[in-house]
Design a protein around this motif. Sequence first.
Motif, PDB file in Angstrom:
ATOM      1  N   MET A  50      -0.555   0.674  16.855  1.00 32.72           N
ATOM      2  CA  MET A  50       0.046  -0.661  16.730  1.00 32.72           C
ATOM      3  C   MET A  50      -0.203  -1.501  17.969  1.00 32.72           C
ATOM      4  O   MET A  50      -0.512  -2.687  17.877  1.00 32.72           O
ATOM      5  CB  MET A  50       1.540  -0.534  16.464  1.00 32.72           C
ATOM      6  N   LEU A 100      -0.021  -7.693   9.734  1.00 32.28           N
ATOM      7  CA  LEU A 100       1.203  -6.924   9.516  1.00 32.28           C
ATOM      8  C   LEU A 100       1.005  -5.944   8.362  1.00 32.28           C
ATOM      9  O   LEU A 100       1.351  -4.757   8.456  1.00 32.28           O
ATOM     10  CB  LEU A 100       2.365  -7.870   9.222  1.00 32.28           C
ATOM     11  N   VAL A 101       0.419  -6.454   7.271  1.00 37.06           N
ATOM     12  CA  VAL A 101       0.173  -5.607   6.101  1.00 37.06           C
ATOM     13  C   VAL A 101      -0.788  -4.487   6.467  1.00 37.06           C
ATOM     14  O   VAL A 101      -0.575  -3.319   6.114  1.00 37.06           O
ATOM     15  CB  VAL A 101      -0.386  -6.450   4.939  1.00 37.06           C
ATOM     16  N   SER A 135      -1.416  -3.073   9.449  1.00 41.40           N
ATOM     17  CA  SER A 135      -0.871  -2.013  10.292  1.00 41.40           C
ATOM     18  C   SER A 135       0.113  -1.165   9.488  1.00 41.40           C
ATOM     19  O   SER A 135       0.117   0.064   9.603  1.00 41.40           O
ATOM     20  CB  SER A 135      -0.216  -2.588  11.542  1.00 41.40           C
ATOM     21  N   THR A 136       0.923  -1.794   8.642  1.00 43.08           N
ATOM     22  CA  THR A 136       1.861  -1.032   7.816  1.00 43.08           C
ATOM     23  C   THR A 136       1.101  -0.073   6.915  1.00 43.08           C
ATOM     24  O   THR A 136       1.449   1.103   6.805  1.00 43.08           O
ATOM     25  CB  THR A 136       2.705  -1.987   6.958  1.00 43.08           C
ATOM     26  N   ALA A 137       0.043  -0.604   6.278  1.00 43.13           N
ATOM     27  CA  ALA A 137      -0.704   0.216   5.326  1.00 43.13           C
ATOM     28  C   ALA A 137      -1.349   1.410   6.027  1.00 43.13           C
ATOM     29  O   ALA A 137      -1.282   2.536   5.539  1.00 43.13           O
ATOM     30  CB  ALA A 137      -1.771  -0.635   4.634  1.00 43.13           C
ATOM     31  N   VAL A 184      -0.530   2.857   8.934  1.00 45.79           N
ATOM     32  CA  VAL A 184       0.471   3.809   9.405  1.00 45.79           C
ATOM     33  C   VAL A 184       0.996   4.645   8.234  1.00 45.79           C
ATOM     34  O   VAL A 184       1.109   5.873   8.315  1.00 45.79           O
ATOM     35  CB  VAL A 184       1.628   3.070  10.109  1.00 45.79           C
ATOM     36  N   TRP A 185       1.271   3.966   7.135  1.00 42.77           N
ATOM     37  CA  TRP A 185       1.773   4.674   5.953  1.00 42.77           C
ATOM     38  C   TRP A 185       0.739   5.700   5.469  1.00 42.77           C
ATOM     39  O   TRP A 185       1.072   6.849   5.202  1.00 42.77           O
ATOM     40  CB  TRP A 185       2.085   3.660   4.850  1.00 42.77           C
TER      41      TRP A 185
END
Lengths: 367, 304
Positions: free
Chosen positions: B234, B279-280, B282-284, B286-287
């Motif tokens: 991140m 944002l999408v 990094s979330t994706a 990491v998930w």
Amino acid sequence: MDQDLEVDRVSKRYNAHLAVDALSFAVPHGSFFSILGPSGCGKTTLLRLIAGFLEPDSGDVRIGGHSMRGVSPNRRPVNMVFQNLALFPMMSVGENVGYGLARRDIASTEIRNRVAAMLKRVGLPGAEGKRVDQLSGGQKQRVAIARSLVLEPTLLLLDEPLGALDLKLREHMKIELKQLQADFGTTFVYITHDQSEALVLSDRVAVMSAGRFEQIGTPQELYYAPHTAFVAGFVGANNRLSGTVQRVDGDIIELHTAQGLALHARCTEHVVAGNEVEAFVRPEVVGLARDAAGLATGTPYYTGRIESLLFDGANSTVLVREQPTNTEFRIALPQTGQFADLRESEMIVFGFDPERAISFRGGNDGR
Amino acid sequence: MADRLRSRTTATLAGDLVAPHMRLALFLLLAPALLWLLGLIVLPHVDLAVLSLRTRVAPRTYELGFGNYRTFIDEPLYWHTFVRTAVMSIFATVCTLLIAFPAAWYIAKIARGRAKSLLFVMCLIPFWVSETVRTLGWMILLRESGVLPRLLVELGITAKPVELLYHDTTILVGLVYTSMLFMVVPLVSALESLDDSLIEAAYDLGGNGLSILRQIVIPHAAPGIAAGSIIVFMLTLGNYLTPTLLGGKNSLWFTEQIYTQFITRFNWEQGAAFGFLLLVLSTAIVWLGLVVTGQKFGDVMRRS
């Protein structure tokens, strides 16, 4: 008999501290050998030398007749059960037991069969899929032993594996360990600071102190015929009395303690009048009576005041202050219930057979 | 009254916490954090979301729609930068992990006493200097007239000074250097909690270094590895300074695109859409990383 383990003049030094001091001993095949000693006596170092986590500074360790110089722990025919068991929490019970087999490139179906058979032998059939944290203390113990024994080692080392268990479970696991050892016939080398574990489990026990063995013998020999004051003081409960030799009469000496108590004891060492000695009298050797007539005739007797009653079922003892010297004696209560009505500060007579009290030249060995 | 007494005595600690007067205290204690979350995270994002859905069709006339997102797809430079940033961030994270792991192992398992704290402090010391100064330090070392190229010439390795700045490798070096501490700390704490006797037991049972690393150490340290990787990823993905200074004009980092839209082009709507895409992304990732390694987010965050 074949010797599974021979330790030949092994020494290990940590800076100035000699942890293991030129030790030699042998453990015959199929026996249960314990090393008993207080913490810091070097027993863990010795075990790690045998397992291969440490290399001796001098001397040699032979396992199954082969020298282990330069052989790393993963290639020695030795497995160890760790103090905290060291089960792998990231693996299931089956994977734990099969870990060593998998390292030997054995086919997975074969591993599965051997693991299942081993778990069955230790009384945990079908536990392969369980997680380690689902097991009770005793079950973990069995998995730890199974994990080692499945590799069919020449020697199994156990580093105080019962230390973390509560008392009741410890008593139970003692019996179980002995049965497991008898079942498998594997040579066990067990280290502990708990004399009861060593006495109950072992064929032979070595009492260790400051990097050396004080005595090696059967539990009975250690208990009834200690060779040194350290062994007498460490194995079993004992009344320890130091004093000066007054008279020597064959095996029996008469000594006077600093408080002025005169007593007789057996002494196997050469002493002359004026030598400092330490005498050891086991609590169960001392006879207790309400008056002199109740004691065996011919033995010296003393009068004392009961200071406290230590009731512990079959292990009940009383603390008695001999009068007039005020020397403290710990005396076992007979099982007959004859003294169930004893009260504190009651006066009582007691005496012991001098043949069953043992003494050593004192001072320097008095730890 | 008797009822109340009974309920008081049977109340658990958690129950006590939600008693009316306690609830107020709890709320007051949480208020700064909640205000911070609301004011600096939630509100700007709501505003950004609204902004990103407006397209400027004429001066001061806006139209609601996905125009800004369509621009991102239609313009190859944008999504190239986007993918490039993601790939390089992942690569930087992996590099950081590979370099930090032996260091963390040494700090956690081998170093003792003073040496241990000294090594830890050595990881921390660079952070006493601001990131800008640290990055400028790298520039002094690497630029064409800098220390390292001159050294290479004097050693006869290169005929004339080479420009070591403005390469992708330079960006990676800078990113790894900046992120190292954030990987080392969770790794050290994960490795410290690994019982040495597990390693010895595995070794005793016939395991070798590689199998112990794979079957004992890595599974145990997995939450720490995941935590460190998430933080580093991140930080790297959202880093602006290091790629800009070390990569120069060609660095093509997605945060630069956002900066350009907001500040240079004054196209807040486009910038907001880019911000949301990041944002999408990094979330994706990491998930996805957590799913692939089989980790639970809660476990990982407790470890970090």
